[in-house]
Design a protein around this motif. Structure first.
Motif, mmCIF file in Angstrom:
data_model
loop_
_atom_site.group_PDB
_atom_site.id
_atom_site.type_symbol
_atom_site.label_atom_id
_atom_site.label_comp_id
_atom_site.label_asym_id
_atom_site.label_seq_id
_atom_site.Cartn_x
_atom_site.Cartn_y
_atom_site.Cartn_z
ATOM 1 N N THR A 37 -6.878 0.361 -9.292
ATOM 2 C CA THR A 37 -6.263 0.427 -8.255
ATOM 3 C C THR A 37 -6.968 1.445 -7.256
ATOM 4 O O THR A 37 -7.322 2.369 -7.515
ATOM 5 C CB THR A 37 -4.975 0.910 -8.446
ATOM 6 O OG1 THR A 37 -4.232 -0.058 -9.224
ATOM 7 C CG2 THR A 37 -4.128 0.927 -6.991
ATOM 8 N N PRO A 38 -7.495 0.964 -6.025
ATOM 9 C CA PRO A 38 -8.223 1.856 -5.273
ATOM 10 C C PRO A 38 -7.584 2.852 -4.491
ATOM 11 O O PRO A 38 -6.485 2.711 -4.425
ATOM 12 C CB PRO A 38 -8.805 0.747 -4.017
ATOM 13 C CG PRO A 38 -8.155 -0.322 -4.233
ATOM 14 C CD PRO A 38 -7.527 -0.443 -5.619
ATOM 15 N N THR A 39 -7.923 4.017 -4.419
ATOM 16 C CA THR A 39 -7.527 4.981 -3.642
ATOM 17 C C THR A 39 -8.069 5.299 -2.454
ATOM 18 O O THR A 39 -9.221 4.959 -2.155
ATOM 19 C CB THR A 39 -7.750 6.284 -4.335
ATOM 20 O OG1 THR A 39 -8.806 6.861 -4.750
ATOM 21 C CG2 THR A 39 -7.002 6.364 -6.020
ATOM 22 N N TYR A 40 -7.441 6.098 -1.352
ATOM 23 C CA TYR A 40 -8.177 6.291 -0.099
ATOM 24 C C TYR A 40 -7.706 7.777 0.278
ATOM 25 O O TYR A 40 -6.542 8.243 0.031
ATOM 26 C CB TYR A 40 -7.463 5.298 0.956
ATOM 27 C CG TYR A 40 -7.631 3.808 0.610
ATOM 28 C CD1 TYR A 40 -8.799 3.246 1.014
ATOM 29 C CD2 TYR A 40 -6.724 3.163 -0.376
ATOM 30 C CE1 TYR A 40 -9.003 1.947 0.641
ATOM 31 C CE2 TYR A 40 -7.012 1.915 -0.434
ATOM 32 C CZ TYR A 40 -8.196 1.406 -0.019
ATOM 33 O OH TYR A 40 -8.406 0.019 -0.422
ATOM 34 N N ALA A 83 -2.521 6.204 -8.306
ATOM 35 C CA ALA A 83 -3.019 4.752 -8.835
ATOM 36 C C ALA A 83 -2.996 4.708 -10.097
ATOM 37 O O ALA A 83 -2.970 3.412 -10.464
ATOM 38 C CB ALA A 83 -4.398 4.899 -8.135
ATOM 39 N N ALA A 84 -3.376 5.461 -11.087
ATOM 40 C CA ALA A 84 -3.475 5.318 -12.579
ATOM 41 C C ALA A 84 -2.248 4.551 -13.199
ATOM 42 O O ALA A 84 -2.114 3.959 -14.097
ATOM 43 C CB ALA A 84 -3.870 6.511 -13.245
ATOM 44 N N GLY A 115 0.928 -0.935 -0.144
ATOM 45 C CA GLY A 115 -0.062 -0.069 -0.045
ATOM 46 C C GLY A 115 1.121 1.315 -0.019
ATOM 47 O O GLY A 115 1.883 1.233 0.868
ATOM 48 N N ILE A 116 0.355 2.247 -0.807
ATOM 49 C CA ILE A 116 1.180 3.387 -0.615
ATOM 50 C C ILE A 116 0.522 4.447 -0.088
ATOM 51 O O ILE A 116 -0.558 4.853 -0.100
ATOM 52 C CB ILE A 116 1.214 3.870 -2.305
ATOM 53 C CG1 ILE A 116 2.032 2.767 -3.321
ATOM 54 C CG2 ILE A 116 1.859 5.328 -2.316
ATOM 55 C CD1 ILE A 116 3.422 2.603 -3.013
ATOM 56 N N ILE A 117 1.162 5.089 0.941
ATOM 57 C CA ILE A 117 0.672 6.248 1.813
ATOM 58 C C ILE A 117 1.536 7.384 1.490
ATOM 59 O O ILE A 117 2.803 7.580 1.891
ATOM 60 C CB ILE A 117 0.686 5.738 3.361
ATOM 61 C CG1 ILE A 117 0.003 4.747 3.194
ATOM 62 C CG2 ILE A 117 0.127 7.294 3.934
ATOM 63 C CD1 ILE A 117 0.081 4.185 4.904
ATOM 64 N N GLY A 118 0.664 8.406 0.709
ATOM 65 C CA GLY A 118 1.280 9.598 0.396
ATOM 66 C C GLY A 118 1.672 9.460 -1.013
ATOM 67 O O GLY A 118 2.519 8.778 -1.397
ATOM 68 N N ALA A 119 1.139 10.257 -1.818
ATOM 69 C CA ALA A 119 1.557 10.044 -3.589
ATOM 70 C C ALA A 119 2.429 11.389 -4.025
ATOM 71 O O ALA A 119 1.721 11.688 -5.017
ATOM 72 C CB ALA A 119 0.108 9.905 -4.210
ATOM 73 N N GLY A 120 3.210 11.842 -3.311
ATOM 74 C CA GLY A 120 4.193 12.844 -3.948
ATOM 75 C C GLY A 120 5.304 12.233 -4.615
ATOM 76 O O GLY A 120 5.233 11.292 -4.982
ATOM 77 N N GLY A 121 6.098 13.286 -4.584
ATOM 78 C CA GLY A 121 7.414 12.918 -5.604
ATOM 79 C C GLY A 121 8.047 11.635 -5.174
ATOM 80 O O GLY A 121 8.442 10.780 -5.879
ATOM 81 N N MET A 122 8.309 11.597 -3.933
ATOM 82 C CA MET A 122 9.190 10.541 -3.247
ATOM 83 C C MET A 122 8.403 9.123 -3.464
ATOM 84 O O MET A 122 8.934 8.020 -4.009
ATOM 85 C CB MET A 122 9.504 10.565 -1.824
ATOM 86 C CG MET A 122 10.681 11.605 -1.462
ATOM 87 S SD MET A 122 12.350 11.378 -2.473
ATOM 88 C CE MET A 122 12.582 9.805 -2.088
ATOM 89 N N ASN A 123 7.094 8.901 -3.259
ATOM 90 C CA ASN A 123 6.440 7.689 -3.314
ATOM 91 C C ASN A 123 6.271 7.455 -4.944
ATOM 92 O O ASN A 123 6.449 6.400 -5.176
ATOM 93 C CB ASN A 123 5.233 7.755 -2.404
ATOM 94 C CG ASN A 123 5.249 6.774 -1.342
ATOM 95 O OD1 ASN A 123 6.363 5.965 -1.247
ATOM 96 N ND2 ASN A 123 4.230 6.904 -0.632
ATOM 97 N N ASN A 124 6.157 8.333 -5.632
ATOM 98 C CA ASN A 124 5.853 7.983 -7.178
ATOM 99 C C ASN A 124 7.245 7.615 -7.741
ATOM 100 O O ASN A 124 7.084 6.656 -8.554
ATOM 101 C CB ASN A 124 5.624 9.491 -7.964
ATOM 102 C CG ASN A 124 4.073 9.500 -8.063
ATOM 103 O OD1 ASN A 124 3.430 8.648 -8.755
ATOM 104 N ND2 ASN A 124 3.413 10.371 -7.223
ATOM 105 N N VAL A 164 -1.400 -2.401 -4.110
ATOM 106 C CA VAL A 164 -2.814 -2.648 -4.105
ATOM 107 C C VAL A 164 -3.550 -1.524 -3.739
ATOM 108 O O VAL A 164 -4.816 -1.823 -3.520
ATOM 109 C CB VAL A 164 -3.140 -3.827 -3.397
ATOM 110 C CG1 VAL A 164 -2.592 -5.150 -3.911
ATOM 111 C CG2 VAL A 164 -2.753 -3.906 -2.130
ATOM 112 N N GLY A 165 -2.997 -0.358 -3.676
ATOM 113 C CA GLY A 165 -3.824 0.597 -3.045
ATOM 114 C C GLY A 165 -2.987 2.093 -2.813
ATOM 115 O O GLY A 165 -1.603 1.769 -2.497
ATOM 116 N N VAL A 166 -3.406 3.112 -2.928
ATOM 117 C CA VAL A 166 -2.870 4.435 -2.943
ATOM 118 C C VAL A 166 -3.640 5.387 -1.969
ATOM 119 O O VAL A 166 -4.780 5.624 -2.157
ATOM 120 C CB VAL A 166 -2.627 5.019 -4.255
ATOM 121 C CG1 VAL A 166 -1.953 6.143 -4.092
ATOM 122 C CG2 VAL A 166 -1.537 3.963 -5.123
ATOM 123 N N CYS A 167 -2.893 5.852 -1.164
ATOM 124 C CA CYS A 167 -3.749 6.712 -0.184
ATOM 125 C C CYS A 167 -2.941 8.082 -0.365
ATOM 126 O O CYS A 167 -1.887 7.955 -0.089
ATOM 127 C CB CYS A 167 -3.564 6.239 1.161
ATOM 128 S SG CYS A 167 -4.237 7.452 2.425
#
Lengths: 1052, 422
Positions: free
Chosen positions: B90-93, B83-84, B45-54, B69-72
């Motif tokens: 891919t579900p988002t939160y 998520a795209a 699971g991804i928590i935080g969808a900024g530069g680093m996590n991308n 399996v999920g992006v928050c």
């Protein structure tokens, strides 16, 4: 108005009493300091913050009041001051006073959450026992209650705990939400008052859960009973929380050194455990607490099917005195994962028996077990095991082999080295394995590793030879020097430096006697190689060795001897080298000249002696281009006019040394300028034509500018020299996908970019870099992970196809007249002409737009126009042109003071009816006042800040003058603004007069005029009272639309 | 209480989290791959969808044994964009707790602003997820203690995103320093560049796609301003520690490693700094902090030092930075380690190491305690420069010893209802 608790008032009164006793508080002008917090001058703001902070807690009320200011600068300055004052007060006798002020502000802060949170944060740094009553009164406050509870916990006092417990007693009956917060707060204070225990009986599940989290933080074994009562709760959530709480309580008791009590609690948890995780945790705790029979429980766990339980048990068993043989027996009967856990356990035991057992398993047929053995042996190096591992490497896969080699590299011993060497020499072993082992030999004892490495360095396999030479370098063995010298003379050319490098890594004190011994019998190339290494040592005791070698008949050996002398310069070295510089043998001459240069360069600072050498080499002895360049670089370092006659003729035909000649001449010209400025200027101008070196060009241009001459460095290369730039608009990823700016062929830099509710104004930046680099860190912002736009306009006299040469850091998209011509999305550093893009220019203005994307660190762009590979130099639109297209007067000739405000109201000191010659100063009472050329401060409005241009003056008058050609003659409007009075003459006629003390706003005065064809003259007289001082002028057509003009009498 | 946040929910999670081995140990077992999700793939699971996590997502997408399996993210646009990249469905939160509620997730990658690292990590540990969390690991020292405790308590593998530890250059430089190849080590120079300043930008309405209250979380309530948000958070002490933690977490970490101070720290800290005089940012622009360790070795961290880390000893020095390794004399970096030298942990790559440790249950190269201890060094520097006081530190007890009032700097109040689980 909120009610202020009485205790707060009392605290505030305490503060006032303290304030009244301080002379510093009396008569201090806080109002002006607070005003300064909002100054436009950073230094003034900083000074105001410093003053407030310097005053300390006495300034706190004023700073807290300032948090309500409408000015964000004031609020920020106040916040910084409050933080500094609070931090300074913390831990001192000022803390109670600071707390009282902060308490008052906190209590009154309900209107603004950020003030509440700031004052809460600050209060939490200084609040003490005296503040508890006031905070306790706030617990029930809807807005402040939670924050007050938090501050109370931070005081860490018994009083605070009592207050919280008292509040909890009430909340349990009335307010479960509040009860949860209070139970949690008491837990953070590591106390378990009766009220918290009572919370376990609450009807509210949330309160019970809060208590089960909070209570175990108190080191009180008696809590096990009420907590334990809940493990059988019918509410499974509560039951699970209770089981966890028992474990947590056991941990707390362990931390408090109550191991006996902890063991009891863990036993209780073990009985209650409902799943493997809980069993793991409870068993680990029970074991660590020394619970009775724990070892038996752990062995039971080792046999479990649960991997986590096995792992846990193996970790815990390390703490017991275990018999390695017994474990080895268990391993024989075990399967994965217990088997690997037992192997790991052997590694942790690490005694002799354990190592023997591990050794016996080094060849285990199961790769998983073998890898586990290797991991265990890493911690317990054993030579016999390592020998076995060497033998096994042949069949290991690369991953396991890496673990095996790691073991080998950590295991000393001649037997291991011997095993490695045997394998290296074994042609039946795969060459990649042998090569990896050659590398491992570099880590071994040189006595044992040298011979096999020398063998490997002579094999036919190039990879193995290279590995061997690197390993020999790592060995740093003096015994290997002789062999390495032989290798240096026999290996393929490209591998010889590796052999010499390997000699150079040998510690000098060890290598020197070996080298000297070798030198006795060496001649020619071999002797030269030895001497080269010895020269690296710089040891004066070797001077005799070098002197003798310099006299050798072999030229190569003699040259090495001369170079050696340079490394240990002594008296008379210059003369000696000068003599060798005339030697009939080329290698000797070269060595001597290089030596002379080295000696000259090493003088600090370089001086006349150095200069003499450089001149001598250039005049008589320099032969190779490298020597010429070095001499010129030296001359540049000294920078003496004495070099002029020698170097200046070289400007005519500098050959490969063009940049060095130019750099030397820049330095020389600096000295020449002291006595002959005109000649220096001529030199600089020639350098601009000759040099291609960025630093040299910039230095020459800077020098010329100090003489008032304008220099355009980038223009001749076809570079764009004038850019409109936006601030960063959005993050890089966003800018890559989107265009916040509507792309077109007519972007108006007077109109800011609007995006996502924000506006981003363009600012103009001139490029003054010979390679056209625009530094976007300066022009846009020093910011990572963003993007901005840069816009330029070039004017072409015809339609033409061109090539743009582009450099950027990092990614870039380029449009010409709205058509995308190039894009590249990369992370890279800038260099000139990195990309080439075809483009088409049309006759007239053409817009070049770049979107420059920034990753991190440097951020820059350059664009230049070329045609058939040659620079294409076209006129570029400057800010004044853009402003002029809108009828804005963007630059003025102005005088300084020519009279007082009163004197000039009804009088003039120049002929206002005729065109002005701005090269002629205005004469006033025998004094001359020159005309100055100034550009306006705001190109969009045309605002000229006369206070900026002429200084902060009062009660005076000045003239302003400009000539322009309008796009069309006839009826028009002059749109004017002035601060203060203004008089206006158009083509010699007074067309407007307004005596008013006012600010200069565009369009305050609209004057109907008739413009004539060709040049029109516009003269203004502006009178200044006090305060701000300025002027605005724009030409509109009769309908009030901007009328383009062309300014005529611009300065160069 | 801010919308969408329910204290009762916190309590249930904290009180009933899946326990691990607990106490001072993580699970050491070699866990069979079948312990992970379907097809033996690790579900992330991804928590935080900024530069680093991308950036992390890019790497994870290239792994056959990993499935995102999920992006928050509290910014719904960012969550959807990230998520795209994974797949259309891919579900988002918007709330990380909803992602953590999924029992089919093995690990989370956390790259939020720093002030969220502790809470998201601790809740992830409680939810039985292994954690890869970006550096700087914490906002305060007490947060770090709580994170270490949670990782141990719930038996989680926890990798701090200080990827320089997995870089050969840095490890080798540290090994040279540790084994005396620079002589007796006496000074470590750390250069990390100065902090930026900002311009004024008025507060503004919260964008529709952003849950600003959740973005702030435990931080003080303030109006929305784009200069605070996303990448720029690092220049505010409410959310981060400025350059001192942003880059100090990298290079001070290497200083600690090369000095053999993992699990330990300096005993005295003195520092000076200058701060912005305008704009919103408030973290130090220029600074110099001198750390003294119990063995007398000093570490000097400054914006004015050469970027990178220099280990200076009696016989020479080694200078290491990203893609850069030099020594004086040059021979030092030609040294091969001997069998009885200290050999540091060789990571196969920062992500690989984490995934491998998820399988073996060993501690990864930059375990939570390493991350905590290294950023503690940075926090202590900030305390010294912000208070102007000398800080005397007991690295065992993790307390300031010369001025009790300074111990309040070890934590900071959270905005209710958020609390730091301890």
């Amino acid at each position: 108005m909120r009610r202020v608790p009485t205790t707060v008032l009392m605290s505030a009164l305490l503060g006032l009493v303290l304030l009244a006793g301080s002379s510093a508080a009396q008569g201090y002008d806080f109002e002006s300091v607070i005003t300064d917090l909002g100054s436009t001058e950073a230094a003034v703001r900083q000074n105001a913050v410093d003053r407030l902070a310097g005053i300390g807690v006495l300034a706190l009320p004023a700073a807290l009041d300032a948090l309500q200011s409408a000015d964000p600068a004031v609020r920020q300055g106040a916040r910084i001051a409050i933080e500094r004052i609070t931090y300074d007060a913390a831990g001192t006798y000022h803390a109670p006073v600071a707390a009282s002020h902060l308490m008052a502000a906190f209590t009154e802060s309900g209107y603004e959450p950020w003030v509440r949170d700031l004052t809460m944060q600050m209060l939490s740094m200084v609040a003490g026992p005296g503040d508890v009553p006031a905070l306790a009164e706030l617990i029930d406050d809807r807005r402040l209650g939670e924050a007050a509870i938090y501050v109370l916990t931070r005081t860490g006092t018994e009083e605070a705990a009592e207050a919280l417990a008292g509040a909890l007693d009430e909340a349990l009956a009335e307010d479960p939400e509040k009860a949860v917060a209070l139970v949690d707060a008491l837990g953070r204070m590591h106390v378990a008052p009766r009220a918290s225990v009572r919370a376990l009986s609450s009807d509210e599940e949330a309160v019970v859960l809060a208590a089960l989290l909070a209570l175990p933080k108190a080191p009180d074994a008696d809590l096990a009973e009420p907590i334990g009562d809940l493990v059988d709760s019918s509410d499974e959530t509560v039951a699970e929380a209770a089981r966890n709480a028992l474990i947590e309580l056991g941990c707390t008791l362990m931390a408090a050194d109550q191991t006996g009590a902890a063991a009891g609690v863990f036993a209780q948890a073990l009985d209650a455990a409902a799943n493997v995780q809980e069993r793991c945790a409870a068993l680990a705790g029970y074991s660590q607490a020394g619970g009775e029979g724990a070892e038996d429980l752990l062995w039971e766990a080792m046999a479990s099917d649960e991997a986590s339980l096995v792992a846990l048990a193996s970790r815990q068993l390390v703490d017991y005195r275990l018999d390695a043989e017994e474990i080895a027996d268990r391993i024989n009967a075990a399967f994965s994962p217990e088997r690997e856990a037992l192997i790991w356990l052997l590694g942790e035991i690490g005694d002799r028996q354990a190592v023997v057992a591990l050794r016996e398993m080094a060849g285990h047929p199961d790769p998983m077990a073998r890898q586990a053995v290797y991991q265990a042996l890493k911690k317990n190096p054993d030579a016999r095991a390592a020998v076995d591992i060497v033998a096994n490497l042949v069949s290991d896969d690369p991953t396991i082999r890496a673990d095996g080699i790691a073991v080998i590299n950590r295991t000393p011993g001649a037997s291991v080295t011997e095993a490695i060497a045997d394998t290296v020499r074994d042609p039946g072993v795969a060459v990649e394995v042998r090569t990896e082992l050659v590398d491992a030999l570099g880590h071994r004892d040189p006595d044992d590793a040298l011979s096999p490495l020398m063998w490997a360095a002579k094999t036919d396999d190039a990879d193995m030879r290279t590995a061997a030479l690197n390993a020999l370098a790592a060995l740093r063995a003096p015994e290997g020097i002789g062999g390495l010298l032989e290798l240096a003379l026999t290996l393929p050319e490209e591998e010889r430096p590796l052999a010499i490098a390997a000699i150079a890594t040998v510690p000098r004190e060890d290598a020197r006697p070996v080298l000297l011994d070798l030198l006795k019998d060496a001649t020619g190339s071999k002797a030269a190689a030895v001497l080269d290494v010895l020269a690296e040592y710089g040891d004066p005791k070797l001077r005799g060795v070098f002197a003798a070698a310099a006299k050798a008949s072999d030229p190569e050996e003699a040259a090495a001897g001369v170079a050696g002398l340079v490394s240990v310069p002594g008296p008379g070295i210059m003369a000696v080298l000068t003599g060798y510089a005339a030697d009939e043998r080329e290698p000797v001459r070269t060595a001597a000249k290089q030596g002379l240069l080295t000696l000259a360069e090493s003088r600090d600072p370089q001086d006349q002696v150095s200069l003499g050498i450089y001149h001598q080499l250039l005049t008589h002895q320099a032969s190779g281009i490298d020597e010429v360049k070095r001499a010129l670089r030296g001359i540049a370092q000294v920078g003496s006019a004495e070099s002029l006659d020698l170097v200046e003729p070289m400007l005519d035909d500098p050959g490969e040394a063009g940049n060095e000649v130019a750099a030397a001449m820049v330095a020389i010209a600096g000295d020449v300028a002291l006595t002959d400025r005109d000649r220096a200027i001529r030199i600089y101008e020639r350098i601009l034509e000759l040099s291609q070196d960025r630093a040299t060009l910039t230095a020459a241009a800077d020098a010329l500018r100090t003489y008032g001459l304008s220099v355009n460095l980038a223009g001749p290369g076809g570079f764009v020299t004038g850019w409109w730039v936006t601030p960063p608009i959005a993050e890089r990823a966003v800018m890559r996908e989107e265009n916040p700016l509507e792309i077109s062929s007519a972007i108006d830099p007077m109109v800011p970019v609007s995006y996502d509710g924000e506006v981003y104004p363009w600012t103009f930046h001139h490029v003054d870099d010979p390679l056209g680099l625009l530094n976007l860190e300066q022009a846009s912002a020093r910011q990572d992970n963003v993007g901005c736009y840069a816009l330029a306009t070039v004017v072409s006299d015809q339609d033409r196809d061109i090539q743009l040469k582009i450099g950027s850091d990092d990614g870039i998209v380029v449009w010409v007249n709205g058509e995308k011509v190039h894009e590249v999305f990369v992370d890279r550093g800038w260099s000139v002409d990195q990309d080439v893009a075809d483009a088409t220019l049309t006759k007239g203005p053409n817009q070049i737009l770049c979107k420059v994307l920034q990753g991190a660190a440097q951020w820059s762009v350059s664009v230049r126009l070329t045609k058939d590979g040659e620079p294409l130099v076209l006129p570029q639109t400057q800010p004044v042109d853009v402003a002029a297209s809108r009828g804005v007067v963007s630059a003025w000739w102005v005088t300084d003071k020519v009279g007082t405000q009163d004197e000039l109201r009804d009088d003039d000191v120049i002929d206002t009816s005729a065109p002005i010659d701005t090269s002629e100063p205005v004469s006033v009472d025998g004094e001359t006042v020159p005309w100055q050329y100034v550009q306006v401060d705001n190109l969009e409005t045309g605002y000229l800040n006369l206070r900026r241009a002429l200084g902060d003056q009062e009660h005076l008058g000045i003239y302003g003058y400009v000539e322009f050609v309008p796009a069309q003659a006839g009826e028009a409007i002059l749109s004017l603004g002035s601060d203060d009075d203004i008089y206006v003459w158009l083509n010699g006629d007074l067309v407007h007069r307004n005596n008013a003390a006012r600010a200069a706003n565009p369009g305050d005065d609209k004057v109907d005029v008739d413009l004539r064809d060709g040049i029109n003259t516009l003269l203004v007289k502006v009178l200044q009272g006090n305060g701000d001082w300025g002027l605005v002028a724009q030409v509109l057509d009769a309908d009030g639309n901007p009328l383009p003009i062309e300014l005529q009498n611009l300065a160069e | 209480m801010p919308k969408g946040i329910n204290r009762r929910d916190f309590l249930k999670r904290s009180a009933t989290g899946a326990l691990g081995a607990g106490l001072a140990f993580s699970l050491p077992a070699i866990v069979p791959q079948r312990a992970f999700g379907a097809s033996d793939r690790i579900r992330v699971g991804i928590i935080g969808a900024g530069g680093m996590n991308n950036a992390h997502v890019g790497w994870l997408l290239g792994r056959q044994d990993v499935e995102i399996v999920g992006v928050c993210d509290v910014d719904s646009e960012r969550a959807q964009q990230t998520a795209a990249r994974v797949s259309e469905d891919t579900p988002t939160y918007g709330d990380f707790r909803a992602l953590l509620d999924r029992d089919d997730i093995d690990a989370v990658w956390i790259a939020t602003p720093d002030h969220w690292h502790a809470l998201t990590s601790i809740y992830a540990c409680q939810a039985g997820k292994d954690v890869y969390c970006e550096k700087p690991l914490t906002l305060t020292i007490d947060e770090g203690k709580a994170m270490v405790k949670a990782a141990r308590r719930y038996g989680r593998v926890f990798q701090t995103g200080s990827q320089q530890r997995s870089d050969w250059n840095f490890r080798y430089a540290c090994e040279l320093a540790r084994n005396g190849y620079v002589g007796r080590l006496h000074t470590i120079h750390v250069g990390i560049g100065g902090g930026p300043t900002s311009t004024w930008q008025p507060d503004e309405p919260v964008p529709d796609n952003l849950d600003w209250d959740m973005w702030l979380g435990p931080a003080p309530e303030v109006p929305y301003n784009v200069q605070r948000c996303h990448y720029n958070f690092r220049w505010f002490y409410d959310y981060s520690g400025g350059k001192m933690t942003d880059w100090g977490a990298h290079h001070n970490d290497i200083g600690q490693w090369g000095h053999g101070m993992d699990g330990n720290g300096p005993v005295k800290i003195e520092g000076t700094g200058t701060f912005p005089t305008s704009g919103l940012y408030n973290t130090a622009v220029n600074f110099r902090v001198e750390y003294t360790y119990a063995d007398g070795i000093k570490m000097i961290c400054s914006d004015a030092n050469r970027h990178g880390v220099v280990f200076e000893g009696t016989d020479g020095e080694v200078h290491v930075d990203r893609g850069f390794l030099e020594s004086d004399p040059p021979e030092i970096i030609k040294t091969a380690l001997k069998p009885d030298d200290v050999h540091l942990y060789e990571s196969p790559g920062h992500h690989d190491d984490f995934l491998e440790c998820m399988r073996t249950r060993e501690r990864p190269i930059c375990d939570v305690e390493v991350g905590h201890r290294s950023v503690t060094v940075c926090h202590l520097g900030n305390i010294a420069i912000r208070t102007g006081k000398t800080v005397e530190w007991d690295p065992v007890a993790e307390r300031i010893t010369n001025d009790e009032s300074l111990n309040r700097w070890l934590s900071r109040p959270y905005r209710a209802p958020w609390v730091l689980p301890t």
